[in-house]
Design a protein around this motif. Structure first.
Motif, PDB file in Angstrom:
ATOM      1  N   GLY A 132      54.767  60.282  26.323  1.00 47.47           N
ATOM      2  CA  GLY A 132      53.788  60.724  25.607  1.00 47.47           C
ATOM      3  C   GLY A 132      52.357  60.905  26.230  1.00 47.47           C
ATOM      4  O   GLY A 132      51.280  61.338  25.881  1.00 47.47           O
ATOM      5  N   THR A 133      52.150  60.798  27.615  1.00 44.77           N
ATOM      6  CA  THR A 133      51.260  61.119  28.454  1.00 44.77           C
ATOM      7  C   THR A 133      51.484  61.404  29.646  1.00 44.77           C
ATOM      8  O   THR A 133      52.150  61.042  30.368  1.00 44.77           O
ATOM      9  N   SER A 134      50.866  62.445  30.427  1.00 46.59           N
ATOM     10  CA  SER A 134      51.346  62.947  31.765  1.00 46.59           C
ATOM     11  C   SER A 134      50.185  62.451  33.036  1.00 46.59           C
ATOM     12  O   SER A 134      50.581  62.699  33.801  1.00 46.59           O
ATOM     13  N   ILE A 135      49.475  61.633  32.319  1.00 48.31           N
ATOM     14  CA  ILE A 135      48.302  60.907  33.328  1.00 48.31           C
ATOM     15  C   ILE A 135      49.024  60.226  34.464  1.00 48.31           C
ATOM     16  O   ILE A 135      49.840  59.474  34.142  1.00 48.31           O
ATOM     17  N   PRO A 136      48.142  60.292  35.547  1.00 49.52           N
ATOM     18  CA  PRO A 136      49.029  59.333  36.672  1.00 49.52           C
ATOM     19  C   PRO A 136      48.443  57.694  36.096  1.00 49.52           C
ATOM     20  O   PRO A 136      47.359  57.862  35.492  1.00 49.52           O
ATOM     21  N   THR A 137      49.178  56.973  36.565  1.00 49.51           N
ATOM     22  CA  THR A 137      48.841  55.513  36.294  1.00 49.51           C
ATOM     23  C   THR A 137      48.838  54.479  37.391  1.00 49.51           C
ATOM     24  O   THR A 137      49.547  55.141  38.584  1.00 49.51           O
ATOM     25  N   CYS A 138      48.567  53.626  37.146  1.00 43.31           N
ATOM     26  CA  CYS A 138      48.709  52.472  38.388  1.00 43.31           C
ATOM     27  C   CYS A 138      48.881  51.122  37.966  1.00 43.31           C
ATOM     28  O   CYS A 138      48.675  50.595  36.830  1.00 43.31           O
ATOM     29  N   ILE A 139      49.351  50.229  38.947  1.00 41.08           N
ATOM     30  CA  ILE A 139      49.853  48.744  38.379  1.00 41.08           C
ATOM     31  C   ILE A 139      48.775  48.020  39.252  1.00 41.08           C
ATOM     32  O   ILE A 139      48.271  48.139  40.480  1.00 41.08           O
ATOM     33  N   VAL A 140      47.906  47.028  38.247  1.00 41.28           N
ATOM     34  CA  VAL A 140      47.177  46.204  38.866  1.00 41.28           C
ATOM     35  C   VAL A 140      47.738  44.784  39.007  1.00 41.28           C
ATOM     36  O   VAL A 140      48.288  44.414  37.896  1.00 41.28           O
ATOM     37  N   VAL A 141      47.796  44.234  40.091  1.00 36.97           N
ATOM     38  CA  VAL A 141      48.412  42.794  40.211  1.00 36.97           C
ATOM     39  C   VAL A 141      47.221  41.673  40.516  1.00 36.97           C
ATOM     40  O   VAL A 141      46.355  42.014  41.352  1.00 36.97           O
ATOM     41  N   LEU A 142      47.365  40.831  39.791  1.00 35.43           N
ATOM     42  CA  LEU A 142      46.434  39.565  39.587  1.00 35.43           C
ATOM     43  C   LEU A 142      46.819  38.336  40.076  1.00 35.43           C
ATOM     44  O   LEU A 142      48.086  38.103  39.676  1.00 35.43           O
ATOM     45  N   LYS A 143      46.175  37.520  40.953  1.00 33.19           N
ATOM     46  CA  LYS A 143      46.820  36.204  41.179  1.00 33.19           C
ATOM     47  C   LYS A 143      45.463  35.137  41.078  1.00 33.19           C
ATOM     48  O   LYS A 143      44.471  35.752  41.611  1.00 33.19           O
ATOM     49  N   LYS A 144      45.641  34.094  41.001  1.00 36.09           N
ATOM     50  CA  LYS A 144      44.625  32.903  41.147  1.00 36.09           C
ATOM     51  C   LYS A 144      44.856  32.056  42.306  1.00 36.09           C
ATOM     52  O   LYS A 144      45.947  32.264  42.793  1.00 36.09           O
ATOM     53  N   CYS A 145      43.823  31.596  42.915  1.00 36.42           N
ATOM     54  CA  CYS A 145      44.174  30.785  43.782  1.00 36.42           C
ATOM     55  C   CYS A 145      44.370  31.543  45.421  1.00 36.42           C
ATOM     56  O   CYS A 145      45.301  30.957  46.203  1.00 36.42           O
ATOM     57  N   ARG A 146      44.040  32.714  45.488  1.00 41.99           N
ATOM     58  CA  ARG A 146      44.138  33.341  46.545  1.00 41.99           C
ATOM     59  C   ARG A 146      43.196  32.755  48.006  1.00 41.99           C
ATOM     60  O   ARG A 146      42.097  32.218  47.354  1.00 41.99           O
ATOM     61  N   LYS A 147      43.690  32.930  49.094  1.00 46.08           N
ATOM     62  CA  LYS A 147      42.580  32.346  49.998  1.00 46.08           C
ATOM     63  C   LYS A 147      41.684  33.312  50.061  1.00 46.08           C
ATOM     64  O   LYS A 147      41.598  34.534  50.054  1.00 46.08           O
ATOM     65  N   ALA A 148      40.550  32.711  50.655  1.00 44.69           N
ATOM     66  CA  ALA A 148      39.176  33.655  50.797  1.00 44.69           C
ATOM     67  C   ALA A 148      39.403  34.591  51.787  1.00 44.69           C
ATOM     68  O   ALA A 148      38.653  35.798  51.236  1.00 44.69           O
ATOM     69  N   ASP A 149      40.314  34.734  52.549  1.00 47.57           N
ATOM     70  CA  ASP A 149      40.435  36.054  53.411  1.00 47.57           C
ATOM     71  C   ASP A 149      41.565  36.834  53.198  1.00 47.57           C
ATOM     72  O   ASP A 149      42.167  37.844  53.730  1.00 47.57           O
ATOM     73  N   ASP A 150      42.272  36.576  52.126  1.00 44.13           N
ATOM     74  CA  ASP A 150      43.314  37.580  51.579  1.00 44.13           C
ATOM     75  C   ASP A 150      43.030  38.936  51.579  1.00 44.13           C
ATOM     76  O   ASP A 150      41.689  39.518  50.933  1.00 44.13           O
ATOM     77  N   ASN A 151      43.869  39.766  51.883  1.00 46.53           N
ATOM     78  CA  ASN A 151      43.820  41.137  51.793  1.00 46.53           C
ATOM     79  C   ASN A 151      44.098  41.847  50.387  1.00 46.53           C
ATOM     80  O   ASN A 151      44.924  41.049  49.651  1.00 46.53           O
ATOM     81  N   ILE A 152      44.059  43.144  50.146  1.00 41.35           N
ATOM     82  CA  ILE A 152      44.422  43.710  48.718  1.00 41.35           C
ATOM     83  C   ILE A 152      45.466  44.865  49.402  1.00 41.35           C
ATOM     84  O   ILE A 152      45.197  45.501  50.283  1.00 41.35           O
ATOM     85  N   VAL A 153      46.370  44.757  48.931  1.00 39.47           N
ATOM     86  CA  VAL A 153      47.731  45.915  49.259  1.00 39.47           C
ATOM     87  C   VAL A 153      47.309  46.961  48.449  1.00 39.47           C
ATOM     88  O   VAL A 153      47.401  46.805  47.148  1.00 39.47           O
ATOM     89  N   PHE A 154      47.269  48.271  49.104  1.00 35.29           N
ATOM     90  CA  PHE A 154      47.085  49.495  48.590  1.00 35.29           C
ATOM     91  C   PHE A 154      48.482  50.094  48.512  1.00 35.29           C
ATOM     92  O   PHE A 154      48.679  50.473  49.689  1.00 35.29           O
ATOM     93  N   ILE A 155      49.024  50.805  47.432  1.00 38.34           N
ATOM     94  CA  ILE A 155      50.421  51.349  47.851  1.00 38.34           C
ATOM     95  C   ILE A 155      50.312  52.947  46.791  1.00 38.34           C
ATOM     96  O   ILE A 155      49.792  52.628  45.668  1.00 38.34           O
ATOM     97  N   ASP A 156      50.357  53.901  47.313  1.00 41.29           N
ATOM     98  CA  ASP A 156      50.507  55.269  46.716  1.00 41.29           C
ATOM     99  C   ASP A 156      51.997  55.429  46.823  1.00 41.29           C
ATOM    100  O   ASP A 156      52.353  56.024  47.760  1.00 41.29           O
ATOM    101  N   ALA A 157      52.492  55.358  45.628  1.00 39.78           N
ATOM    102  CA  ALA A 157      54.014  55.918  45.328  1.00 39.78           C
ATOM    103  C   ALA A 157      53.807  57.273  44.565  1.00 39.78           C
ATOM    104  O   ALA A 157      54.981  57.509  43.856  1.00 39.78           O
ATOM    105  N   SER A 158      52.746  57.945  44.366  1.00 37.85           N
ATOM    106  CA  SER A 158      52.712  59.221  43.461  1.00 37.85           C
ATOM    107  C   SER A 158      53.209  60.412  44.193  1.00 37.85           C
ATOM    108  O   SER A 158      53.152  61.454  43.644  1.00 37.85           O
ATOM    109  N   GLY A 159      53.478  60.352  45.476  1.00 37.73           N
ATOM    110  CA  GLY A 159      53.921  61.753  46.174  1.00 37.73           C
ATOM    111  C   GLY A 159      55.378  62.273  45.611  1.00 37.73           C
ATOM    112  O   GLY A 159      56.043  61.396  45.413  1.00 37.73           O
ATOM    113  N   GLU A 160      55.490  63.400  45.810  1.00 33.74           N
ATOM    114  CA  GLU A 160      56.814  64.168  45.485  1.00 33.74           C
ATOM    115  C   GLU A 160      57.928  63.377  46.108  1.00 33.74           C
ATOM    116  O   GLU A 160      58.902  63.197  45.482  1.00 33.74           O
TER     117      GLU A 160
END
Length: 516
Positions: free
Chosen positions: A388-416
């Motif tokens: 029902g929609t052709s727009i690209p979408t993303c998944i957002v992942v949340l966690k509690k109690c992450r360490k202050a210096d934790d990084n964020i993972v970016f994944i681009d799986a949109s390529g052909e």
């Protein structure tokens, strides 16, 4: 049951669904087919259970029992164990057979109503209440006259009667998966409305694998916009889930979710699906969940600041701003974070706008990152992957109690290279799903695919999470050697002159003018 047998079951059920194709639109006949399959399942389960209770009795076949005392005992046990009750003369096989010779609509309607009535005053009452309300046997869409309607219903029941669900032999998921196969097929043909009740299995699998990563057991899983319940059940394929919770606004889809749970043999005491607006009338606010998965309606309207209570709602009040009335995406994300247990994970699908839109959404996004340190990953999916929609979408992942210096993972799986095409839809293959989940789990740099981003880098980008800012997928074009191109053009020109000469000679032999 083998894979081939499972496919045969799915095909038989879909063939029956096609009995109504052309007579009723897909949204309507879906309700009849799925409702009748559910009735047959409840009937066969009742029959098998009653027969086990009769093993030590003189009459061992439930359909032959007439003694009121025995029937009362079976009813009592059935309500306790199954959550509902059907008398021998109400079983699917009895009614279907009667339909070969008699008018059965009124009896069938009374039986479907009785299933619900049998649960009144019991623990399962809420789980069975109104389950068959969308199976309207008096609808003129089935036929203009009662006899025509009866004819269609008898045809469907007769075809279903030919299929033995083999409930005493197979894994409960086989029939449940066949049921989901039907739901997915209906979704594929339902256009824009499909997103209301079904999340494509490939996306469900990614969400389920992420929220269960490293866990063999999950205490509770929750979906605030649960549709047909497919996402909740997908989590159970990745981990042993104790309890299922969900909420759904659409009453038809709400019924579908409860049917889906029962068809997957989830006992009524293990699921709690509620019907209401999750943002305005949440039903599980006091609980915290170890796993939360969702595919909320994209950029839906909600009351926002038009409801003065939202400003003081503990789900929203710490962020300083409310999500815009025309875009409820962040309201759903805030709701899920509020209900997340300290050891839990949220994985939810959203349109890309949540990553970069400004104003109130920018304020909320910054708070999630800077103050709560809650965003664990952003995963970009291919366009045209949802019904029902052709727009690209993303998944957002949340966690509690992450360490202050934790990084964020970016994944681009949109390529052909990360998906395949099936008809008009794009589809993630098993290897594409594994690559996404592995990249998230391993948190390692993968050129043009995965970037591990520090919070400082995100702050430098003013908390804009647009994926191309972090994952560079640009492909440099090969340098062009002008001399090589020039030589090739000279060769082509010589070849064309030779062709012209041959054509001229041929025309001369035929004594006709050349075309140039």
């Amino acid at each position: 049951m083998s894979g081939d047998q499972k496919q045969q079951l799915e095909q038989k059920l879909w063939d029956i669904a096609n009995t109504l194709r052309g007579r009723i639109n897909a949204d309507e006949y879906r309700n009849y087919i799925l409702g009748f399959i559910f009735f047959k399942y409840l009937s066969e389960k009742q029959h098998l259970y009653a027969n086990t209770l009769l093993e030590d009795e003189e009459v061992k076949e439930y359909t032959l029992v007439s003694d009121p005392e025995t029937l009362e005992a079976i009813q009592e046990e059935s309500l306790a164990q199954l959550g509902y009750y059907l008398a021998p003369n109400q079983l699917f096989e009895i009614i279907a057979k009667k339909g070969e010779k008699e008018y059965i609509i009124e009896e069938l309607e009374a039986t479907l109503n009785y299933i619900e009535q049998s649960t009144m005053g019991t623990e399962s009452e809420e789980d069975f209440n109104g389950l068959f309300q969308d199976v309207d046997l008096a609808s003129s869409k089935l036929g203009k006259t009662p006899d025509k309607r009866n004819e269609v219903i008898v045809e469907i029941l007769g075809k279903l009667a030919e299929i033995d669900f083999k409930l005493n032999e197979i894994d409960s998921d086989v029939l449940g998966d066949a049921y989901e196969y039907l739901i997915s097929n209906f979704a594929a043909g339902a256009g824009k409305s499909a997103g209301e009740f079904y999340t494509p299995q490939q996306v469900s699998t990614i969400l389920a694998k992420i929220v269960t990563l490293g866990k063999d057991k999950i205490r509770s899983v929750y979906d605030p916009t649960c549709g047909s319940g497919s996402l909740l059940l997908r989590v159970a394929k990745e981990s042993n889930v104790a309890d299922f919770y969900g909420q759904e606004l659409n009453p038809t889809t709400y019924n579908l979710a409860r049917m889906n749970m029962i068809l997957h043999d989830v006992h009524f005491s293990r699921f709690n699906i509620e019907q209401d607006d999750t943002l305005e009338e949440p039903h599980h606010l006091e609980q915290r969940f170890e796993a939360i998965v969702a595919n909320p309606p994209f950029s839906a309207n909600w009351k926002g600041d038009a409801n003065p209570l939202n400003a003081s709602d503990p789900r929203f009040n710490q962020f300083g701003k409310l999500a815009p009335k025309t875009k409820a995406d962040f309201a759903f994300l805030q709701h899920m974070y509020y209900q997340l247990a300290d050891n839990g994970t949220v994985a939810s699908v959203f349109p890309h706008g949540v990553l970069f839109r400004g104003a109130a959404e920018g304020v909320i996004r910054e708070y999630f990152i800077k103050e709560l340190n809650a965003i664990d990953a952003i995963i970009g999916l291919p366009a045209n992957i949802f019904y029902g929609t052709s727009i690209p979408t993303c998944i957002v992942v949340l966690k509690k109690c992450r360490k202050a210096d934790d990084n964020i993972v970016f994944i681009d799986a949109s390529g052909e290279e990360n998906y395949t095409k099936e008809g008009t839809q794009n589809k993630l293959r098993p290897e594409d799903i594994d690559r996404i989940v592995d990249a998230y789990a391993n948190r390692q740099e993968i050129e043009k695919y995965c970037h591990i981003t520090t919070l400082a880098e995100i702050a430098e980008n003013d908390y804009n999470l647009n994926i191309p800012r972090y994952v560079d997928t640009f492909e440099e074009e090969e340098a062009i050697d002008v001399d090589v191109v020039s030589d090739r053009l000279k060769t082509i020109n010589k070849e064309l002159l030779e062709v012209d000469k041959q054509l001229a000679d041929f025309c001369k032999q035929l004594n006709i003018p050349t075309p140039f």
